[in-house]
Motif scaffolding. Structure first.
Motif, short mmCIF file in Angstrom:
data_model
loop_
_atom_site.label_atom_id
_atom_site.label_comp_id
_atom_site.label_asym_id
_atom_site.label_seq_id
_atom_site.Cartn_x
_atom_site.Cartn_y
_atom_site.Cartn_z
N THR A 531 139.22 88.62 30.57
CA THR A 531 138.71 89.43 31.67
C THR A 531 139.25 90.86 31.54
O THR A 531 140.44 91.05 31.27
CB THR A 531 139.15 88.85 33.02
OG1 THR A 531 138.79 87.47 33.08
CG2 THR A 531 138.48 89.59 34.17
N SER A 532 138.42 91.84 31.79
CA SER A 532 138.88 93.22 31.71
C SER A 532 139.95 93.50 32.77
O SER A 532 139.78 93.16 33.94
CB SER A 532 137.70 94.18 31.93
OG SER A 532 138.17 95.49 32.14
N PRO A 533 141.05 94.16 32.39
CA PRO A 533 142.09 94.53 33.36
C PRO A 533 141.81 95.86 34.06
O PRO A 533 142.73 96.49 34.58
CB PRO A 533 143.34 94.62 32.48
CG PRO A 533 142.83 95.06 31.16
CD PRO A 533 141.45 94.45 31.00
N LEU A 574 147.92 100.51 27.47
CA LEU A 574 147.74 99.05 27.39
C LEU A 574 146.28 98.67 27.49
O LEU A 574 145.82 97.74 26.82
CB LEU A 574 148.55 98.38 28.51
CG LEU A 574 150.06 98.37 28.34
CD1 LEU A 574 150.74 97.97 29.64
CD2 LEU A 574 150.46 97.40 27.21
N TYR A 575 145.56 99.38 28.34
CA TYR A 575 144.13 99.11 28.49
C TYR A 575 143.40 99.33 27.16
O TYR A 575 142.57 98.52 26.75
CB TYR A 575 143.57 100.04 29.57
CG TYR A 575 142.09 99.92 29.82
CD1 TYR A 575 141.56 98.78 30.40
CD2 TYR A 575 141.23 100.96 29.48
CE1 TYR A 575 140.20 98.68 30.65
CE2 TYR A 575 139.87 100.86 29.72
CZ TYR A 575 139.37 99.72 30.31
OH TYR A 575 138.01 99.62 30.54
N LYS A 576 143.74 100.41 26.48
CA LYS A 576 143.12 100.68 25.17
C LYS A 576 143.52 99.59 24.17
O LYS A 576 142.69 99.12 23.38
CB LYS A 576 143.54 102.05 24.65
CG LYS A 576 142.91 102.40 23.31
CD LYS A 576 143.21 103.83 22.90
CE LYS A 576 142.39 104.83 23.68
NZ LYS A 576 142.47 106.20 23.12
N ALA A 588 146.41 88.26 26.26
CA ALA A 588 147.26 87.71 27.31
C ALA A 588 148.58 88.49 27.41
O ALA A 588 149.05 88.78 28.52
CB ALA A 588 147.54 86.24 27.04
N ALA A 589 149.17 88.83 26.27
CA ALA A 589 150.43 89.58 26.29
C ALA A 589 150.25 90.95 26.93
O ALA A 589 151.12 91.43 27.68
CB ALA A 589 150.96 89.72 24.86
N ILE A 590 149.13 91.59 26.67
CA ILE A 590 148.84 92.90 27.27
C ILE A 590 148.67 92.75 28.78
O ILE A 590 149.21 93.54 29.57
CB ILE A 590 147.59 93.51 26.62
CG1 ILE A 590 147.88 93.86 25.15
CG2 ILE A 590 147.11 94.74 27.40
CD1 ILE A 590 146.64 94.12 24.33
N TRP A 591 147.93 91.73 29.18
CA TRP A 591 147.75 91.46 30.61
C TRP A 591 149.11 91.26 31.29
O TRP A 591 149.34 91.78 32.40
CB TRP A 591 146.89 90.20 30.79
CG TRP A 591 145.49 90.41 31.23
CD1 TRP A 591 144.35 90.24 30.50
CD2 TRP A 591 145.05 90.80 32.54
NE1 TRP A 591 143.23 90.50 31.27
CE2 TRP A 591 143.63 90.85 32.52
CE3 TRP A 591 145.71 91.13 33.72
CZ2 TRP A 591 142.87 91.20 33.64
CZ3 TRP A 591 144.96 91.49 34.84
CH2 TRP A 591 143.56 91.52 34.79
N GLN A 592 149.98 90.51 30.65
CA GLN A 592 151.26 90.22 31.28
C GLN A 592 152.07 91.49 31.51
O GLN A 592 152.69 91.66 32.57
CB GLN A 592 152.06 89.23 30.42
CG GLN A 592 151.41 87.86 30.22
CD GLN A 592 151.30 87.04 31.49
OE1 GLN A 592 151.80 87.43 32.54
NE2 GLN A 592 150.65 85.90 31.40
N GLU A 593 152.06 92.41 30.56
CA GLU A 593 152.79 93.66 30.76
C GLU A 593 152.16 94.48 31.89
O GLU A 593 152.87 95.10 32.70
CB GLU A 593 152.85 94.49 29.48
CG GLU A 593 153.72 95.73 29.64
CD GLU A 593 153.92 96.52 28.37
OE1 GLU A 593 154.42 97.67 28.47
OE2 GLU A 593 153.57 96.02 27.27
N ILE A 594 150.83 94.50 31.95
CA ILE A 594 150.15 95.21 33.04
C ILE A 594 150.56 94.63 34.38
O ILE A 594 150.89 95.37 35.34
CB ILE A 594 148.62 95.14 32.85
CG1 ILE A 594 148.19 96.01 31.66
CG2 ILE A 594 147.89 95.57 34.12
CD1 ILE A 594 146.73 95.86 31.29
N LEU A 595 150.57 93.31 34.50
CA LEU A 595 150.92 92.66 35.76
C LEU A 595 152.39 92.88 36.11
O LEU A 595 152.75 93.03 37.28
CB LEU A 595 150.60 91.17 35.68
CG LEU A 595 149.10 90.83 35.60
CD1 LEU A 595 148.90 89.34 35.34
CD2 LEU A 595 148.38 91.24 36.88
#
Length: 650
Positions: A531-533, A574-576, A588-595
């Motif tokens: 899913t797009s963040p 991170l989005y890029k 998933a790892a990118i999502w986790q850092e964003i969250l």
């Protein structure tokens, strides 16, 4: 069973909601998306309300109106083959809500089904190569609601003469069509085949096409060309501009050609119903589209209901009028606080009250405006310690018990337990009610001076009086803010509530006039790695905590302000990274850092989630789910359940 790349997944209530792409793999890098196989239809059946004009020769017979391969709606355990007829009545609170005809009608090139799988709808098929090359195959013989052919010319006209026409679109094609600034190569291969190609993957195209407010890649070219100087007669265009009171031909073209708003009764559509009443009006009557591309398993053309009627009433009157039986299907304008009142009227007024699950990150959230014009407030709102203190100063348990009878999930505006990305610490960070810690943080910032009423003073001597602006559309916001105001007094913060109309509120936020706003939490609280963040990144003007940053991204730097804070810049990076990540684990790892960044920095202040949404359904109305998810995107509220399949058993 559908195969393909999974877009999202969630367990909601007792249902397992999967969000895969309904696709079949062809080779390592190519996916072909087709609708599920449907039973063969022996014979088509004419719609009773259309039969008289068909017999009079004023409308072609059903077999001439449908595409060569119509979309067949498959019946299931909770779906029955229905009967034609009746008016589907609904209450709305603004004449602008006529656009719900396009939300609930939910005809999309490719869209979600009721289990949140993505499958072709208007399209017969979609082939995707390497997530970069998208080949659309239209249904041969598909027609607009006025009977004119729907072909690749409608895509060509939009791309060449609308999206890339500076007079019509000063900022150019939609942002979702730009991958790292690169626009697609668009090819019109034949009357029913269109191809969009990028050099890099575009993971946003399909979700955008399936959205509640969809990405439109086409318009009815045969209708709009007469208002375009490249095709129409200039004298006739000038006369039309003058008659409409428009500034110029471009404004007229944009006004007449806006498919989402549904304000032009003359504009052909592909939706199941088309609006027949020009606004402003207190009652909008949408008639059935005689060329709609869907049929049921028995060969009846959808929609079942002859008309979809929207009546405009004051927001405060919606619960009362619903309880009196003036609506056949209602959710908007109803809140959980109305539940017991509506239950008491069920038997008397002939409807059933159902509670659907909401999946926002938070039912309501506070949005400190990091782009507010006032320099003192901008400095405060940008201080993470200030935002953390405000969050710690809110008694979420009290809100849950007093407003929602203890039925909700307390915590931040973050992902929900139904999401595979969920971690308890994301919702719990800085979300305890801890006035002592909040006061310590405010003291640490240097806000130690107070006035005679105990309200802290800003560095310039003004009392810290936060005006929280709202759309003022329901008492729920007011009740919640009153409780927050009481708890904030304990940390020396005074809260005022300022309601205004929705459009006025948005414009004030975009212009940097608001200190803080209350709005719904993140729309999709059940994301997966695919899913797009984007809701968590400053790329959209509609993000009320950083609207000018979002505007800057949406306009490619032509408006708004560039991101000028370290952590939001990290979110952009991170989005890029997420855009080009190849594997599920990378995403998933990118999502986790964003969250983690959001949990620590508290850019929005969430309250409670999982608030049940009352949905009232007339006793005679069939095929409306007993249990469902109520969400804007993904979901389009009623859209994924296909209101064209709802029918009256009278």
């Amino acid at each position: 069973m559908s195969l393909g790349v999974r877009f999202g997944a969630a367990v909601v209530a007792s249902f397992l909601f999967l969000i895969p792409f309904a696709a079949v793999a062809v080779g390592a890098e190519t996916m072909i998306y087709r609708a599920p196989e449907a039973p063969k239809v022996a014979a088509l059946k004419e719609t009773p309300s259309l039969a008289p004009i068909v017999n009079a020769g004023q409308l072609p017979a059903i077999d001439e109106r449908l595409p060569k391969v119509p979309r067949v709606s498959v019946s299931g355990p909770n779906l029955s083959v229905g009967k034609h007829g009746g008016e589907l009545r609904m209450l709305v609170t603004r004449d602008k809500d006529v656009r719900l005809l396009n939300v609930y009608g939910y005809a999309r090139l490719i869209g979600y089904n009721e289990t949140l799988e993505v499958e072709p709808d208007i399209l017969e098929s979609l082939e995707v190569e390497d997530s970069r090359i998208f080949t659309f195959k239209l249904r041969e013989g598909h027609r607009w609601s006025d009977g004119q052919p729907f072909t690749s010319e409608d895509f060509r006209y939009y791309w060449e003469d609308v999206a890339n026409n500076e007079a019509l679109k000063p900022t150019g094609p939609p942002q979702v069509l730009r991958v790292d600034g690169e626009l697609p190569q668009v090819e019109f291969l034949d009357e029913t085949t269109i191809r969009y190609s990028w050099s890099k993957p575009n993971p946003f195209l399909i979700p955008a096409l399936a959205g509640a407010r969809p990405l439109d890649l086409f318009v009815p070219a045969h209708y709009l060309k007469k208002y375009h100087p490249a095709y129409g007669d200039q004298a006739e265009i000038d006369a039309a501009v003058a008659a409409a009171g428009a500034r110029n031909w471009a404004q007229l073209h944009n006004r007449l050609g806006n498919m989402y708003k549904a304000t032009n009764p003359d504009l052909p559509t592909l939706q199941p119903w088309f609006n027949s009443v020009r606004p402003p009006s207190q009652r909008f009557v949408a008639e059935r589209n005689p060329y709609y591309h869907r049929i049921d398993a028995s060969g009846q053309q959808l929609p079942y209901a002859d008309r979809f009627v929207l009546s405009v009433v004051g927001g405060a009157l919606v619960p009362a009028k619903t309880s009196a039986g003036e609506s056949d299907l209602q959710s908007r304008g109803l809140h959980f606080s109305d539940y017991t009142f509506l239950k008491a009227a069920e038997e008397r007024s002939g409807f059933d009250v159902r509670l659907w699950k909401t999946v926002r990150g938070s039912q309501l959230a506070l949005y400190p405006n990091l782009n507010v014009n006032d320099p003192e407030w901008r400095q405060l709102n940008r201080d993470a310690r200030f935002r953390r203190a405000l969050s710690l100063g809110i008694n979420r348990s009290e809100i849950n018990q007093v407003i929602y009878y203890g039925l909700t999930l307390e915590g931040n505006n973050s992902v929900l337990p139904d999401s595979p990305l969920f971690k308890e610490e994301y919702r719990a960070a800085w979300a305890d009610f801890d006035p002592e810690k909040a006061n310590a943080l405010l003291d640490e910032i240097g806000l130690t001076e107070r006035d005679s009423a105990g309200i802290r003073l800003m560095p310039d001597g003004r009392p810290i009086e936060i005006i929280v602006e709202t759309a003022g559309e329901n008492t729920e916001e007011v009740d919640v803010l009153e409780l927050i105001a009481d708890s904030w007094k304990a940390i020396g913060i005074k809260l005022f509530t300022k309601p205004s109309q929705r459009e006025v509120l948005r414009n004030r936020i975009f212009a940097g006039e608001t200190i803080m706003a209350m709005w719904y939490g993140y729309e999709n609280g059940i994301p997966t790695p695919y899913t797009s963040p984007e809701e968590f990144v400053p790329i959209h003007q509609q993000s009320f905590h950083w609207p000018k940053w979002g505007q800057h991204a949406e306009t490619n730097g032509k408006a708004g302000e560039a991101v000028d804070m370290e952590r939001p810049e990290r979110l952009m990076a991170l989005y890029k990274d997420w855009l080009y990540a190849k594997s599920r684990d990378e995403k998933a790892a990118i999502w986790q850092e964003i969250l983690e960044i959001h949990a620590e920095d508290v850019y929005t202040i969430g309250l409670v989630a999982h608030v049940p949404q009352p949905v009232t359904v007339a006793d005679s109305l069939r095929n409306v789910p007993q249990e469902g998810i109520y969400n804007w995107d993904p979901g389009a509220q009623f859209g994924i359940y296909r209101p064209e399949r709802f029918w009256f058993d009278r």
